[in-house]
Design a protein around this motif. Structure first.
Motif, PDB file in Angstrom:
ATOM      1  N   HIS A  79       3.180  -3.029  -7.777  1.00  0.00           N
ATOM      2  CA  HIS A  79       2.245  -3.805  -6.973  1.00  0.00           C
ATOM      3  C   HIS A  79       0.945  -4.076  -7.721  1.00  0.00           C
ATOM      4  CE1 HIS A  79       4.417  -2.269  -3.116  1.00  0.00           C
ATOM      5  NE2 HIS A  79       5.038  -3.283  -3.678  1.00  0.00           N
TER       6      HIS A  79
ATOM      7  N   GLY B  76       7.400  -2.736   8.009  1.00  0.00           N
ATOM      8  CA  GLY B  76       7.902  -2.793   6.646  1.00  0.00           C
ATOM      9  C   GLY B  76       9.382  -3.089   6.548  1.00  0.00           C
ATOM     10  N   ILE B  77      10.150  -2.718   7.565  1.00  0.00           N
ATOM     11  CA  ILE B  77      11.586  -3.013   7.540  1.00  0.00           C
ATOM     12  C   ILE B  77      11.806  -4.513   7.428  1.00  0.00           C
ATOM     13  CG2 ILE B  77      13.728  -2.890   8.868  1.00  0.00           C
ATOM     14  CD1 ILE B  77      12.648  -0.282  10.109  1.00  0.00           C
TER      15      ILE B  77
ATOM     16  N   ASN C 275      10.081  -5.968   4.034  1.00  0.00           N
ATOM     17  CA  ASN C 275      10.862  -5.692   2.832  1.00  0.00           C
ATOM     18  C   ASN C 275      12.099  -6.580   2.760  1.00  0.00           C
ATOM     19  OD1 ASN C 275       9.050  -3.752   2.028  1.00  0.00           O
ATOM     20  ND2 ASN C 275      10.292  -2.013   2.672  1.00  0.00           N
ATOM     21  N   GLU C 276      12.740  -6.805   3.903  1.00  0.00           N
ATOM     22  CA  GLU C 276      13.925  -7.660   3.901  1.00  0.00           C
ATOM     23  C   GLU C 276      13.567  -9.101   3.559  1.00  0.00           C
ATOM     24  OE1 GLU C 276      17.153  -7.054   3.965  1.00  0.00           O
ATOM     25  OE2 GLU C 276      16.583  -4.939   3.881  1.00  0.00           O
TER      26      GLU C 276
ATOM     27  N   ASN D  96      11.096  -9.969   1.560  1.00  0.00           N
ATOM     28  CA  ASN D  96      10.888  -9.966   0.112  1.00  0.00           C
ATOM     29  C   ASN D  96      12.210  -9.906  -0.642  1.00  0.00           C
ATOM     30  OD1 ASN D  96       8.147 -10.064   0.529  1.00  0.00           O
ATOM     31  ND2 ASN D  96       7.681  -8.399  -0.891  1.00  0.00           N
ATOM     32  N   ARG D  97      13.141  -9.070  -0.182  1.00  0.00           N
ATOM     33  CA  ARG D  97      14.436  -8.975  -0.853  1.00  0.00           C
ATOM     34  C   ARG D  97      15.183 -10.297  -0.782  1.00  0.00           C
ATOM     35  NH1 ARG D  97      15.685  -3.261   2.221  1.00  0.00           N
ATOM     36  NH2 ARG D  97      14.185  -1.992   1.032  1.00  0.00           N
TER      37      ARG D  97
ATOM     38  N   THR E 158       9.748  -7.731  -4.973  1.00  0.00           N
ATOM     39  CA  THR E 158       9.623  -6.288  -4.824  1.00  0.00           C
ATOM     40  C   THR E 158       9.314  -5.924  -3.373  1.00  0.00           C
ATOM     41  OG1 THR E 158       8.774  -6.119  -7.075  1.00  0.00           O
ATOM     42  CG2 THR E 158       8.339  -4.262  -5.615  1.00  0.00           C
ATOM     43  N   ASP E 159       9.833  -4.781  -2.925  1.00  0.00           N
ATOM     44  CA  ASP E 159       9.521  -4.306  -1.577  1.00  0.00           C
ATOM     45  C   ASP E 159       8.016  -4.216  -1.390  1.00  0.00           C
ATOM     46  OD1 ASP E 159      12.193  -4.106  -1.079  1.00  0.00           O
ATOM     47  OD2 ASP E 159      12.221  -1.935  -0.783  1.00  0.00           O
ATOM     48  N   LEU E 160       7.562  -4.589  -0.209  1.00  0.00           N
ATOM     49  CA  LEU E 160       6.138  -4.569   0.093  1.00  0.00           C
ATOM     50  C   LEU E 160       5.686  -3.209   0.603  1.00  0.00           C
ATOM     51  CD1 LEU E 160       3.495  -6.230   0.421  1.00  0.00           C
ATOM     52  CD2 LEU E 160       4.249  -6.756   2.746  1.00  0.00           C
TER      53      LEU E 160
ATOM     54  N   GLU F  15       9.599   2.877   1.968  1.00  0.00           N
ATOM     55  CA  GLU F  15      10.456   3.272   3.077  1.00  0.00           C
ATOM     56  C   GLU F  15      10.079   4.642   3.625  1.00  0.00           C
ATOM     57  OE1 GLU F  15      14.462   2.989   1.718  1.00  0.00           O
ATOM     58  OE2 GLU F  15      14.457   0.795   1.648  1.00  0.00           O
TER      59      GLU F  15
END
Length: 335
Positions: free
Chosen positions: A174, A290-291, A294-295, A297-298, A303-305, A308
């Motif tokens: 990041h 975030g779930i 992150n999806e 972003n994927r 990259t995951d934000l 987890e």
């Protein structure tokens, strides 16, 4: 980050300089602390303001700022630009572009600090928060860092190619302009909010910043890397290098979290906002969001934000950071 409204009804964003619908001049009004349009005669269109405004001198001369200042004031620079004591060479096109990027990041940082309850008095007390944006010169490499209230940023950090290389070299997924600002202001906030008021409580959680000495600890980190179990105790690899860096990285994560929740509240879906939330509720809302984040972003190959998992020791460090700010300023996103 919230959006604002032009007098024509169009949405305005934090860095806008003109309305895309009606072409009115817009910008951040220092008088009412909002992005607003101005009338042809220069009056702020925000309800209850009506201050006559003019562009910040750095906006008028170099287009590195989008702020508007009172036309009858004796300070030609906006509150944000006043904090930059060393600026790049405006006659160098590359440096001018980099300066613009860094000023945008700094304005966002100052907005975020106000959102979490850092007062202007805390920012301007001796030594005040200030910034230097400097370029390397032959024989001299500029180190990004903080010392005695002064945050120095190497201009090359405004170059996306340089940042991409840094992400790989230093294991910092990041590594961004705003990420640098949030980390470095963590050092400033340690000086302002912790050093004289809460040193023992901080040492208990983050370790003693005096032992080992900072230079010795950093040399060892760069020679040996982070401990194998760093994820169980630290928010990032770099946080394991020294207690000061642990605090700054934790503060950076906290400001990331608050900024994301602020944006979700205003932009994504109606989210209930409760003042005075504790850290556990705040973090739960962030990890839940975030779930989806992150999806997204994927889906775009990014990259995951949001991490987890946040380990229990890091949660306690975040709780300490959370307690540094006034509870009435804390906004909680739930739902």
């Amino acid at each position: 980050m919230q959006t604002y409204d032009c007098s024509c009804g169009n949405k305005l964003f934090f860095n806008n300089t003109h309305c895309s619908a009606c072409s009115r001049t817009v910008g951040w009004c220092d008088a009412c602390a909002a992005v607003t349009s101005i009338s042809p005669s220069g009056e702020c269109d925000a309800p209850g303001c009506s201050q006559t405004l003019q562009p910040c001198a750095n906006r008028a001369a170099y287009q590195v700022c989008n702020c508007l200042v009172p036309a009858d004031g004796d300070q030609p620079l906006c509150l944000s630009c006043q904090t930059t004591t060393d600026v790049p060479d405006p006659n160098d096109p590359t440096q001018l572009t980099q300066w613009r990027v860094l000023e945008a990041g700094k304005r966002r940082l100052l907005y975020e600090l106000a959102q979490v309850g850092v007062s202007r008095e805390q920012l301007t007390a001796d030594p005040p928060l200030s910034f230097r944006f400097l370029a390397d010169t032959p024989g001299k490499h500029i180190i990004t860092g903080h010392a005695d209230g002064v945050i120095t940023i190497n201009l090359e950090e405004a170059d996306p190619v340089v940042r991409a290389k840094g992400r790989q070299q230093f294991g910092e997924p990041h590594r961004t302009v705003i990420g640098h600002f949030r980390h470095e202001v963590g050092h400033f906030l340690w000086m302002r909010l912790v050093e004289n008021d809460r040193p023992d409580a901080c040492i208990k959680l983050f370790g003693d910043h005096r032992d080992p000495p900072y230079g010795e600890a950093m040399d060892r980190y760069y020679a040996e890397g982070p401990p194998a179990d760093w994820q169980a105790r630290f928010i990032s690899q770099y946080a394991s290098s020294h207690p000061w860096e642990d605090f700054a990285e934790t503060m950076g994560f906290y400001l990331d979290m608050r900024a994301v929740l602020d944006t979700l509240e205003h932009q994504v879906t109606p989210l209930s906002v409760r003042r005075g939330a504790d850290l556990d509720e705040l973090l739960a809302g962030y990890l839940k969001a975030g779930i989806a984040l992150n999806e997204i972003n994927r889906t775009m190959g990014l990259t995951d934000l949001v991490p987890e998992v946040v380990s229990p020791p890091v949660v306690e460090k975040l709780r300490f950071v959370h307690g540094l700010f006034p509870s009435e300023a804390v906004l909680l996103a739930t739902g």
